[in-house]
Design a protein around this motif. Structure first.
Motif, short mmCIF file in Angstrom:
data_model
loop_
_atom_site.label_atom_id
_atom_site.label_comp_id
_atom_site.label_asym_id
_atom_site.label_seq_id
_atom_site.Cartn_x
_atom_site.Cartn_y
_atom_site.Cartn_z
N CYS A 3 33.97 17.89 -35.31
CA CYS A 3 34.56 15.97 -36.01
C CYS A 3 34.71 15.60 -37.04
O CYS A 3 34.52 16.55 -38.34
CB CYS A 3 33.07 15.53 -35.67
SG CYS A 3 32.60 14.36 -36.01
N TYR A 15 35.88 15.36 -22.97
CA TYR A 15 34.67 14.15 -21.43
C TYR A 15 36.11 13.16 -21.08
O TYR A 15 36.02 12.93 -20.17
CB TYR A 15 33.74 13.88 -22.27
CG TYR A 15 33.86 12.31 -23.06
CD1 TYR A 15 33.74 10.97 -22.89
CD2 TYR A 15 33.54 11.86 -24.33
CE1 TYR A 15 33.67 9.86 -23.42
CE2 TYR A 15 33.69 11.22 -25.43
CZ TYR A 15 33.65 9.83 -24.98
OH TYR A 15 34.38 9.11 -25.93
N LYS A 16 37.52 12.81 -22.09
CA LYS A 16 37.69 12.53 -21.22
C LYS A 16 39.60 12.90 -22.04
O LYS A 16 39.76 12.65 -22.58
CB LYS A 16 38.27 10.80 -21.61
CG LYS A 16 38.39 9.52 -20.24
CD LYS A 16 38.22 8.26 -21.24
CE LYS A 16 38.57 7.21 -20.71
NZ LYS A 16 38.65 6.09 -21.01
N ARG A 27 40.13 13.08 -25.46
CA ARG A 27 38.63 11.96 -26.83
C ARG A 27 37.56 12.80 -26.09
O ARG A 27 37.12 13.33 -25.61
CB ARG A 27 38.31 11.01 -25.34
CG ARG A 27 36.71 10.24 -26.89
CD ARG A 27 36.66 8.95 -25.97
NE ARG A 27 37.49 8.28 -26.93
CZ ARG A 27 38.08 6.57 -26.57
NH1 ARG A 27 37.08 6.13 -25.79
NH2 ARG A 27 38.43 6.09 -27.35
N TYR A 28 37.08 13.28 -28.01
CA TYR A 28 35.80 13.76 -27.56
C TYR A 28 34.56 13.15 -28.22
O TYR A 28 34.63 12.14 -29.40
CB TYR A 28 35.40 15.22 -28.90
CG TYR A 28 36.89 16.77 -28.58
CD1 TYR A 28 36.69 17.61 -27.66
CD2 TYR A 28 38.26 16.25 -28.68
CE1 TYR A 28 37.42 18.22 -27.44
CE2 TYR A 28 39.24 16.93 -28.33
CZ TYR A 28 38.89 18.20 -27.19
OH TYR A 28 39.76 19.17 -26.85
N ARG A 29 33.13 13.46 -28.39
CA ARG A 29 32.46 12.94 -28.40
C ARG A 29 31.43 14.02 -29.01
O ARG A 29 31.15 15.10 -29.37
CB ARG A 29 31.47 12.56 -27.92
CG ARG A 29 29.97 11.72 -28.56
CD ARG A 29 29.28 11.23 -27.43
NE ARG A 29 29.95 9.66 -26.62
CZ ARG A 29 29.98 9.30 -24.86
NH1 ARG A 29 29.43 10.10 -24.68
NH2 ARG A 29 30.69 8.45 -25.00
N CYS A 30 31.05 13.68 -30.69
CA CYS A 30 30.13 14.42 -31.66
C CYS A 30 28.51 14.18 -31.09
O CYS A 30 28.40 12.79 -31.05
CB CYS A 30 30.44 14.83 -33.21
SG CYS A 30 29.77 14.91 -34.35
N GLU A 31 27.84 15.35 -31.47
CA GLU A 31 26.55 14.88 -30.78
C GLU A 31 25.42 14.76 -32.29
O GLU A 31 24.69 14.55 -31.36
CB GLU A 31 25.95 16.29 -29.99
CG GLU A 31 26.81 16.06 -28.13
CD GLU A 31 26.12 17.58 -27.95
OE1 GLU A 31 25.03 17.87 -28.14
OE2 GLU A 31 27.38 17.81 -26.60
N ASN A 36 32.72 9.24 -31.59
CA ASN A 36 33.25 9.57 -30.72
C ASN A 36 35.24 9.68 -31.97
O ASN A 36 35.40 8.41 -32.78
CB ASN A 36 34.04 8.48 -29.84
CG ASN A 36 33.28 8.18 -29.18
OD1 ASN A 36 32.56 9.87 -27.94
ND2 ASN A 36 32.64 6.86 -28.90
N ASN A 38 39.52 10.76 -31.18
CA ASN A 38 40.97 11.15 -30.48
C ASN A 38 41.23 11.96 -31.50
O ASN A 38 41.77 12.52 -32.30
CB ASN A 38 41.59 9.90 -30.13
CG ASN A 38 40.75 9.26 -29.17
OD1 ASN A 38 39.81 9.05 -28.64
ND2 ASN A 38 41.16 7.78 -28.99
N ARG A 53 32.59 4.71 -33.82
CA ARG A 53 30.73 5.32 -34.06
C ARG A 53 29.88 4.08 -32.89
O ARG A 53 29.91 3.89 -32.63
CB ARG A 53 30.45 4.75 -34.99
CG ARG A 53 31.40 6.16 -36.26
CD ARG A 53 30.42 5.83 -37.80
NE ARG A 53 28.77 6.80 -37.53
CZ ARG A 53 29.02 7.72 -38.36
NH1 ARG A 53 30.05 8.73 -38.62
NH2 ARG A 53 27.89 9.02 -38.05
N LEU A 54 29.05 5.33 -32.82
CA LEU A 54 28.19 5.17 -31.36
C LEU A 54 26.81 4.70 -32.31
O LEU A 54 26.28 5.09 -33.41
CB LEU A 54 27.86 6.47 -30.28
CG LEU A 54 28.38 6.20 -29.13
CD1 LEU A 54 28.06 7.90 -28.79
CD2 LEU A 54 29.13 5.60 -28.26
#
Length: 54
Positions: A3, A15-16, A27-31, A36, A38, A53-54
């Protein structure tokens, strides 16, 4: 894959995925931090962006 926000190791599977002009975008998402990001790939070169950011 790490990340770019918190340097945490993220899943190697995006995930996309899609095509954008000449780029192949993943596209990746950091847990850990929820960011998020790209990865734009073209001719073996990668460029990271952080859309939100989420």
């Amino acid at each position: 894959m790490k990340c770019p926000v918190c340097n945490n190791e993220v899943s190697s599977q995006p995930y996309k995925e899609w095509k954008f002009n000449i780029y192949h975008v993943k596209r990746y998402r950091c847990e850990k931090c929820g960011a998020n990001f790209n990865v734009y790939e073209y001719n073996g070169m990668e460029k990271y962006t952080i859309p939100r950011r989420l």
